[in-house]
Design a protein around this motif. Sequence first.
Motif, PDB file in Angstrom:
ATOM      1  N   ILE A 110       0.877  -1.171   0.000  1.00 29.84           N
ATOM      2  CA  ILE A 110       0.000   0.000   0.000  1.00 29.84           C
ATOM      3  C   ILE A 110       0.914   1.220   0.000  1.00 29.84           C
ATOM      4  N   THR A 111       0.651   2.134  -0.894  1.00 25.53           N
ATOM      5  CA  THR A 111       1.447   3.354  -1.006  1.00 25.53           C
ATOM      6  C   THR A 111       0.644   4.539  -0.505  1.00 25.53           C
ATOM      7  N   MET A 112       1.300   5.374   0.279  1.00 26.81           N
ATOM      8  CA  MET A 112       0.720   6.627   0.742  1.00 26.81           C
ATOM      9  C   MET A 112       1.603   7.757   0.216  1.00 26.81           C
ATOM     10  N   LEU A 113       1.016   8.643  -0.574  1.00 27.07           N
ATOM     11  CA  LEU A 113       1.726   9.830  -1.040  1.00 27.07           C
ATOM     12  C   LEU A 113       1.205  11.040  -0.287  1.00 27.07           C
ATOM     13  N   ILE A 114       2.106  11.908   0.108  1.00 28.06           N
ATOM     14  CA  ILE A 114       1.748  13.150   0.797  1.00 28.06           C
ATOM     15  C   ILE A 114       2.381  14.292   0.018  1.00 28.06           C
ATOM     16  N   TYR A 115       1.575  15.326  -0.237  1.00 25.62           N
ATOM     17  CA  TYR A 115       2.036  16.485  -1.005  1.00 25.62           C
ATOM     18  C   TYR A 115       2.296  17.650  -0.043  1.00 25.62           C
ATOM     19  N   PRO A 116       3.558  17.869   0.340  1.00 28.06           N
ATOM     20  CA  PRO A 116       3.862  18.855   1.383  1.00 28.06           C
ATOM     21  C   PRO A 116       4.075  20.298   0.931  1.00 28.06           C
ATOM     22  N   ASN A 117       4.152  20.565  -0.380  1.00 30.55           N
ATOM     23  CA  ASN A 117       4.338  21.964  -0.774  1.00 30.55           C
ATOM     24  C   ASN A 117       3.231  22.819  -0.163  1.00 30.55           C
ATOM     25  N   ILE A 118       3.564  24.024   0.230  1.00 34.97           N
ATOM     26  CA  ILE A 118       2.605  24.925   0.881  1.00 34.97           C
ATOM     27  C   ILE A 118       1.642  25.529  -0.127  1.00 34.97           C
ATOM     28  N   GLU A 119       2.183  25.916  -1.275  1.00 34.68           N
ATOM     29  CA  GLU A 119       1.346  26.530  -2.313  1.00 34.68           C
ATOM     30  C   GLU A 119       1.534  25.750  -3.602  1.00 34.68           C
ATOM     31  N   TRP A 120       0.427  25.468  -4.266  1.00 33.50           N
ATOM     32  CA  TRP A 120       0.498  24.807  -5.564  1.00 33.50           C
ATOM     33  C   TRP A 120      -0.794  25.092  -6.310  1.00 33.50           C
ATOM     34  N   LYS A 121      -0.682  25.776  -7.435  1.00 32.83           N
ATOM     35  CA  LYS A 121      -1.860  26.093  -8.247  1.00 32.83           C
ATOM     36  C   LYS A 121      -2.048  25.008  -9.311  1.00 32.83           C
ATOM     37  N   SER A 122      -3.278  24.843  -9.755  1.00 32.92           N
ATOM     38  CA  SER A 122      -3.571  23.769 -10.708  1.00 32.92           C
ATOM     39  C   SER A 122      -2.780  23.905 -12.013  1.00 32.92           C
ATOM     40  N   ASN A 123      -2.468  25.121 -12.424  1.00 28.09           N
ATOM     41  CA  ASN A 123      -1.721  25.293 -13.672  1.00 28.09           C
ATOM     42  C   ASN A 123      -0.213  25.032 -13.507  1.00 28.09           C
ATOM     43  N   TYR A 124       0.224  24.631 -12.302  1.00 29.51           N
ATOM     44  CA  TYR A 124       1.624  24.277 -12.085  1.00 29.51           C
ATOM     45  C   TYR A 124       1.924  22.844 -12.524  1.00 29.51           C
ATOM     46  N   PRO A 143      -4.712  15.733  -8.859  1.00 30.14           N
ATOM     47  CA  PRO A 143      -3.992  17.012  -8.817  1.00 30.14           C
ATOM     48  C   PRO A 143      -3.098  17.107  -7.580  1.00 30.14           C
ATOM     49  N   TYR A 144      -2.019  17.830  -7.729  1.00 29.92           N
ATOM     50  CA  TYR A 144      -1.146  18.094  -6.580  1.00 29.92           C
ATOM     51  C   TYR A 144      -1.839  19.163  -5.736  1.00 29.92           C
ATOM     52  N   VAL A 145      -2.377  18.748  -4.608  1.00 35.04           N
ATOM     53  CA  VAL A 145      -3.069  19.649  -3.688  1.00 35.04           C
ATOM     54  C   VAL A 145      -2.249  19.702  -2.402  1.00 35.04           C
ATOM     55  N   PRO A 146      -1.777  20.877  -1.987  1.00 34.04           N
ATOM     56  CA  PRO A 146      -0.963  20.974  -0.780  1.00 34.04           C
ATOM     57  C   PRO A 146      -1.655  20.339   0.431  1.00 34.04           C
ATOM     58  N   GLY A 147      -0.890  19.496   1.132  1.00 32.97           N
ATOM     59  CA  GLY A 147      -1.399  18.829   2.330  1.00 32.97           C
ATOM     60  C   GLY A 147      -2.204  17.572   2.048  1.00 32.97           C
ATOM     61  N   ARG A 148      -2.405  17.248   0.804  1.00 35.29           N
ATOM     62  CA  ARG A 148      -3.213  16.072   0.431  1.00 35.29           C
ATOM     63  C   ARG A 148      -2.449  14.777   0.701  1.00 35.29           C
ATOM     64  N   ILE A 166       6.245  27.883 -14.590  1.00 32.71           N
ATOM     65  CA  ILE A 166       5.677  29.015 -13.842  1.00 32.71           C
ATOM     66  C   ILE A 166       5.482  28.704 -12.363  1.00 32.71           C
ATOM     67  N   GLY A 167       5.591  27.442 -11.983  1.00 31.68           N
ATOM     68  CA  GLY A 167       5.361  27.048 -10.589  1.00 31.68           C
ATOM     69  C   GLY A 167       6.626  27.110  -9.757  1.00 31.68           C
ATOM     70  N   PRO A 168       6.527  26.620  -8.527  1.00 34.96           N
ATOM     71  CA  PRO A 168       7.706  26.561  -7.662  1.00 34.96           C
ATOM     72  C   PRO A 168       8.802  25.710  -8.286  1.00 34.96           C
ATOM     73  N   LYS A 169      10.023  25.956  -7.866  1.00 37.46           N
ATOM     74  CA  LYS A 169      11.168  25.241  -8.398  1.00 37.46           C
ATOM     75  C   LYS A 169      11.124  23.756  -8.020  1.00 37.46           C
ATOM     76  N   TYR A 170      10.614  23.450  -6.825  1.00 34.96           N
ATOM     77  CA  TYR A 170      10.643  22.091  -6.297  1.00 34.96           C
ATOM     78  C   TYR A 170       9.239  21.564  -6.037  1.00 34.96           C
ATOM     79  N   ARG A 171       9.009  20.311  -6.415  1.00 36.03           N
ATOM     80  CA  ARG A 171       7.766  19.588  -6.113  1.00 36.03           C
ATOM     81  C   ARG A 171       8.159  18.434  -5.207  1.00 36.03           C
ATOM     82  N   PHE A 172       7.740  18.504  -3.956  1.00 34.20           N
ATOM     83  CA  PHE A 172       8.061  17.452  -3.004  1.00 34.20           C
ATOM     84  C   PHE A 172       6.910  16.456  -2.918  1.00 34.20           C
TER      85      PHE A 172
END
Length: 181
Positions: A110-124, A143-148, A166-172
């Motif tokens: 079972i895989t759990m992914l967590i998206y920790p970036n604080i800000e992420w817009k859908s067009n990123y 979609p990458y939704v912060p905190g998801r 146009i988005g942040p440099k890093y996607r964690f």
Amino acid sequence: DEDRDIIIIDEAFTFGEHHALYDTCMSLKYSCTSYSNFDIQDITDKRMRVDLTQDDKICKIIFNHDDRIKQFQQFIRPDEYSYSHAYVNLGLVNDSHEIHVDGPTKGQVITMLIYPNIEWKSNYGGETVFYEEDRTEMVYLNPYVPGRICIFDGRIPHCAKPQALIGPKYRFTIAVKFSRI
């Protein structure tokens, strides 16, 4: 699809926890890794990654909250699965990720992914895409939704899509794996 549930949990972390996850991801020392080859020049799926232990700050934030653990246990039964390992992926603009599975058979991982970036817009961009078994058609675009948090059977083929310039440099992405006992 039957037996291919993808569970989404939004806003699972407090403001402080979410920021602590992100800040910790920003401070880690990443290295280029891949599961398939030691020569990183000849592979398309290069990953910047840090392996975590259960004592790392990130794992403590994820697992030291009774209500969150109860929520996880609805989908990851502790009598069937145990913590295996965790790591943080650091995605960069124009990264290319291969479609892959985390476990070859149903219910093995079972895989759990967590998206920790604080800000992420859908067009990123930076979505996680899930595919049919034969890997030819997309069945779900998460979609990458912060905190998801996204939980799924590791046999479902998936990959991360690159983020836009146009988005942040890093996607964690924090990945936590649970193996069948």
